[in-house]
Design an enzyme around this catalytic site. Structure first.
Site, mmCIF file in Angstrom:
data_model
loop_
_atom_site.group_PDB
_atom_site.id
_atom_site.type_symbol
_atom_site.label_atom_id
_atom_site.label_comp_id
_atom_site.label_asym_id
_atom_site.label_seq_id
_atom_site.Cartn_x
_atom_site.Cartn_y
_atom_site.Cartn_z
ATOM 1 N N ARG A 147 16.400 -9.980 19.881
ATOM 2 C CA ARG A 147 15.122 -9.357 19.548
ATOM 3 C C ARG A 147 14.237 -9.429 20.774
ATOM 4 O O ARG A 147 14.105 -10.501 21.385
ATOM 5 C CB ARG A 147 14.498 -10.139 18.388
ATOM 6 C CG ARG A 147 13.152 -9.660 17.966
ATOM 7 C CD ARG A 147 12.577 -10.557 16.888
ATOM 8 N NE ARG A 147 11.430 -11.279 17.411
ATOM 9 C CZ ARG A 147 10.434 -11.746 16.671
ATOM 10 N NH1 ARG A 147 10.455 -11.605 15.362
ATOM 11 N NH2 ARG A 147 9.440 -12.390 17.223
ATOM 12 N N TYR A 159 1.696 -10.955 19.015
ATOM 13 C CA TYR A 159 2.682 -11.560 18.116
ATOM 14 C C TYR A 159 4.051 -11.616 18.800
ATOM 15 O O TYR A 159 4.486 -10.636 19.410
ATOM 16 C CB TYR A 159 2.824 -10.749 16.811
ATOM 17 C CG TYR A 159 4.119 -11.139 16.130
ATOM 18 C CD1 TYR A 159 4.194 -12.340 15.439
ATOM 19 C CD2 TYR A 159 5.274 -10.384 16.288
ATOM 20 C CE1 TYR A 159 5.384 -12.774 14.908
ATOM 21 C CE2 TYR A 159 6.471 -10.806 15.746
ATOM 22 C CZ TYR A 159 6.530 -12.001 15.064
ATOM 23 O OH TYR A 159 7.715 -12.433 14.569
ATOM 24 N N ASP A 210 10.436 -6.429 16.368
ATOM 25 C CA ASP A 210 9.627 -6.738 15.180
ATOM 26 C C ASP A 210 8.208 -6.201 15.364
ATOM 27 O O ASP A 210 7.494 -6.625 16.277
ATOM 28 C CB ASP A 210 9.595 -8.262 14.991
ATOM 29 C CG ASP A 210 8.956 -8.685 13.683
ATOM 30 O OD1 ASP A 210 8.419 -7.812 12.968
ATOM 31 O OD2 ASP A 210 8.991 -9.896 13.378
ATOM 32 N N HIS A 212 5.939 -6.506 12.957
ATOM 33 C CA HIS A 212 5.137 -7.475 12.196
ATOM 34 C C HIS A 212 4.032 -6.801 11.378
ATOM 35 O O HIS A 212 2.860 -7.230 11.392
ATOM 36 C CB HIS A 212 4.552 -8.553 13.126
ATOM 37 C CG HIS A 212 4.615 -9.922 12.536
ATOM 38 N ND1 HIS A 212 3.507 -10.609 12.136
ATOM 39 C CD2 HIS A 212 5.665 -10.727 12.265
ATOM 40 C CE1 HIS A 212 3.864 -11.782 11.637
ATOM 41 N NE2 HIS A 212 5.173 -11.883 11.703
ATOM 42 N N GLU A 236 11.814 -3.791 12.811
ATOM 43 C CA GLU A 236 11.507 -4.691 11.692
ATOM 44 C C GLU A 236 10.047 -4.579 11.250
ATOM 45 O O GLU A 236 9.151 -4.503 12.096
ATOM 46 C CB GLU A 236 11.800 -6.116 12.168
ATOM 47 C CG GLU A 236 11.398 -7.219 11.217
ATOM 48 C CD GLU A 236 11.816 -8.573 11.771
ATOM 49 O OE1 GLU A 236 12.823 -8.655 12.515
ATOM 50 O OE2 GLU A 236 11.123 -9.553 11.477
ATOM 51 N N GLU A 262 10.878 -10.240 4.981
ATOM 52 C CA GLU A 262 10.642 -11.685 5.121
ATOM 53 C C GLU A 262 9.503 -12.193 4.236
ATOM 54 O O GLU A 262 9.460 -13.376 3.945
ATOM 55 C CB GLU A 262 10.402 -12.061 6.586
ATOM 56 C CG GLU A 262 9.127 -11.492 7.184
ATOM 57 C CD GLU A 262 8.998 -11.789 8.669
ATOM 58 O OE1 GLU A 262 9.987 -11.652 9.394
ATOM 59 O OE2 GLU A 262 7.884 -12.152 9.087
ATOM 60 N N ARG A 283 15.684 -8.158 4.565
ATOM 61 C CA ARG A 283 15.531 -9.412 5.301
ATOM 62 C C ARG A 283 14.988 -10.553 4.446
ATOM 63 O O ARG A 283 14.439 -11.536 4.958
ATOM 64 C CB ARG A 283 14.636 -9.203 6.526
ATOM 65 C CG ARG A 283 15.245 -8.292 7.563
ATOM 66 C CD ARG A 283 14.436 -8.285 8.837
ATOM 67 N NE ARG A 283 14.415 -9.584 9.478
ATOM 68 C CZ ARG A 283 13.395 -10.439 9.478
ATOM 69 N NH1 ARG A 283 12.270 -10.139 8.850
ATOM 70 N NH2 ARG A 283 13.464 -11.590 10.094
ATOM 71 N N GLU A 339 18.882 -13.901 11.489
ATOM 72 C CA GLU A 339 17.976 -14.345 12.548
ATOM 73 C C GLU A 339 18.214 -15.833 12.829
ATOM 74 O O GLU A 339 18.424 -16.625 11.905
ATOM 75 C CB GLU A 339 16.517 -14.142 12.091
ATOM 76 C CG GLU A 339 15.492 -14.532 13.142
ATOM 77 C CD GLU A 339 14.051 -14.322 12.671
ATOM 78 O OE1 GLU A 339 13.837 -14.262 11.437
ATOM 79 O OE2 GLU A 339 13.161 -14.210 13.520
ATOM 80 N N TRP A 402 -1.877 -9.647 10.245
ATOM 81 C CA TRP A 402 -1.149 -10.517 11.172
ATOM 82 C C TRP A 402 0.306 -10.236 11.027
ATOM 83 O O TRP A 402 1.022 -9.435 11.054
ATOM 84 C CB TRP A 402 -1.342 -12.014 10.927
ATOM 85 C CG TRP A 402 -0.446 -12.787 11.854
ATOM 86 C CD1 TRP A 402 0.687 -13.499 11.549
ATOM 87 C CD2 TRP A 402 -0.562 -12.872 13.296
ATOM 88 N NE1 TRP A 402 1.258 -14.025 12.675
ATOM 89 C CE2 TRP A 402 0.525 -13.642 13.765
ATOM 90 C CE3 TRP A 402 -1.463 -12.348 14.227
ATOM 91 C CZ2 TRP A 402 0.729 -13.926 15.132
ATOM 92 C CZ3 TRP A 402 -1.274 -12.628 15.570
ATOM 93 C CH2 TRP A 402 -0.199 -13.403 16.026
HETATM 94 C C1 GCO Z 1 10.305 -13.350 12.182
HETATM 95 C C2 GCO Z 1 8.961 -13.513 11.590
HETATM 96 C C3 GCO Z 1 8.240 -14.771 11.937
HETATM 97 C C4 GCO Z 1 7.063 -14.941 10.974
HETATM 98 C C5 GCO Z 1 6.921 -16.351 10.534
HETATM 99 C C6 GCO Z 1 5.808 -16.477 9.514
HETATM 100 O O1 GCO Z 1 10.743 -12.217 12.231
HETATM 101 O O2 GCO Z 1 10.917 -14.338 12.531
HETATM 102 O O3 GCO Z 1 8.194 -12.366 11.699
HETATM 103 O O4 GCO Z 1 7.870 -14.828 13.283
HETATM 104 O O5 GCO Z 1 5.879 -14.511 11.540
HETATM 105 O O6 GCO Z 1 8.137 -16.789 10.043
HETATM 106 O O7 GCO Z 1 5.794 -17.732 8.929
HETATM 107 MG MG MG Z 2 9.553 -10.733 11.419
#
Ligand code: GCO
Ligand code: MG
Length: 402
Positions: A147, A159, A210, A212, A236, A262, A283, A339, A402
């Site tokens: 990634r 991020y 990602d 996010h 992602e 996630e 995921r 991951e 976030w």
């Molecule tokens: C990832 C996630 C993490 C999350 C975190 C939040 O893809 O691994 O986006 O970075 O931000 O697990 O608690």
């Molecule tokens: Mg993520």
């Protein structure tokens, strides 16, 4: 075999983890991860006050019945805290059942479908140059999938870009720090990263990215389309998915594979996404989606719709979650990728485990159960420390995702 005691153990070996230990009258015990990043003690209270007292005396072998008891029986269904608590108990009960059978957990889930679990690591840098160097390091370590995240010019922090390159830690302060976000700066910059990565490394390595949860559907469609020449393994969390139908717009505009899940807790968070073929990878993971029992159901449903697994495995999910996830990854037919962010040495000392990395793959090991234990004496040395994820604001001061 009766449940005699349920303990919740909170420890902070470089970050907070919550672990449930279910003990039985036959001396066997099992453990489950109950960590919910930034909300750890809410899950502890839920378990100690509202779950543990109800389960004492129950038959530890009735995993499905106990799952339904905790889900249907409490009236208030779903939600991150509830489903994390259920996941922890479920994982511990599968650990007990596999230990009682003297088998590694994957045997009870159907046996091996593959010899190893392909994982992706996290390469990140403050700028494109540094990210290129980090990708090279991961390739040298043997990773087949990486990634890639990079800092965005004009944004002080981004991020996924961490100071410690070995051990990424997203919860960075005892109160939330504030980051600045600009969608236009991000959208302009990110295709340049992947252009550079493909020109440098070619197409043999799998690359992932990602977002996010930062884009609207049409913005995600544009980014996905711009990234098509670079053949991503997946894009992602392009768009927040409370409204699953929003992914129809993304899908109409790009063939870049899409992954999400996630923050999902149950099949109801992804039913339309899967059923309508709006995503390629789901995921969700053991600790936040109801444990081995419920995640297996999600993955089996996904298999019917050509959707593969891609479980979340960030550092805030404990080695116990990773161990259990690897058994599921090994057993299911429609596995995609897992991951893998390495835990720190202190964390590994608290959680001795049988899983190991070799040549781009993780292997769950063959010890009975899910293969992860907790050393309570070492755990006791690291008391809880409050920690939060950052929050995001736009240049005008308004809140953003976030
Ligand atoms: C990832 C996630 C993490 C999350 C975190 C939040 O893809 O691994 O986006 O970075 O931000 O697990 O608690
Ligand atoms: Mg993520």
């Amino acid at each position: 075999m009766k449940i005699t005691r349920i303990k919740t153990i909170v420890t902070c070996p470089d970050r907070n983890f919550v672990t449930v230990k279910v003990e039985t009258d036959e001396g066997l015990y099992g453990i489950g991860d109950a960590t919910l990043n930034g909300r750890e003690l809410a899950v502890v209270a839920y378990l100690d006050e509202h779950v543990a007292p109800c389960l004492i005396g129950m038959d530890a072998g009735r995993i499905e019945d106990i799952w339904q008891y905790l889900y249907r029986g409490c009236y208030w269904r779903r939600g991150a805290v509830t489903m994390t608590a259920i996941a922890a108990i479920d994982t511990a009960l599968w650990d007990i059942k596999a230990k009682a059978a003297n088998m590694p957990l994957y045997q009870l889930l159907g046996g091996k479908s593959r010899d190893g679990v392909m994982v992706y690591g996290h390469a990140n840098g403050v700028d494109i140059e540094e990210t290129v160097d980090e990708v090279a390091k991961y390739m040298d370590l043997g990773y087949l999938a990486i990634r890639a995240q990079t800092g965005i010019p004009g944004l002080p922090t981004t991020y996924g870009v961490s100071e410690d390159k070995m051990y990424y830690e997203p919860a960075d302060a005892s109160l939330p720090s504030t980051a600045l976000w600009s969608t236009s700066k991000y959208m302009h910059h990110i295709p340049q990263l992947f252009d550079r990565l493909r020109n440098t490394f070619g197409f043999d390595v799998h690359l992932l990215h990602d977002v996010h949860h930062r884009l609207t559907p049409i913005e995600a469609g544009r980014v996905g389309k711009a990234l098509e020449p670079y053949d991503l393994f997946w894009l992602e969390d392009a768009v927040p998915a409370e409204n699953q139908a929003a992914f129809r717009t993304v899908r109409q505009h790009t063939t870049t594979p899409l992954a999400i899940g996630e923050v999902f807790n149950s099949i109801w968070d992804c039913k339309e996404l899967i059923e309508e073929g709006l995503i390629d990878y789901i995921r969700a993971t053991v600790v936040h989606a109801g444990g081995v029992s419920h995640l297996k159901k999600i993955f089996d449903f996904a298999a019917m719709h050509h959707v593969r697994s891609g479980s979340h495995g960030a550092t805030d999910l404990s080695p116990v979650c990773m161990g259990a996830a690897l058994h599921l990854d090994t057993a299911i037919y429609n596995f995609g990728i897992q991951e893998y962010m390495r835990h720190t040495e202190k964390t590994d000392d608290v959680f001795p485990h049988s899983y190991y990395f070799s040549k781009g793959y993780l292997h769950p090991g063959d010890v009975p159960g899910h293969g992860v234990d907790i050393d309570e004496d070492i755990a006791a040395k690291y008391p809880y420390q409050r920690a939060f994820l950052p929050v995001n604001r736009l240049a005008d001061g308004s809140m953003f995702n976030w």
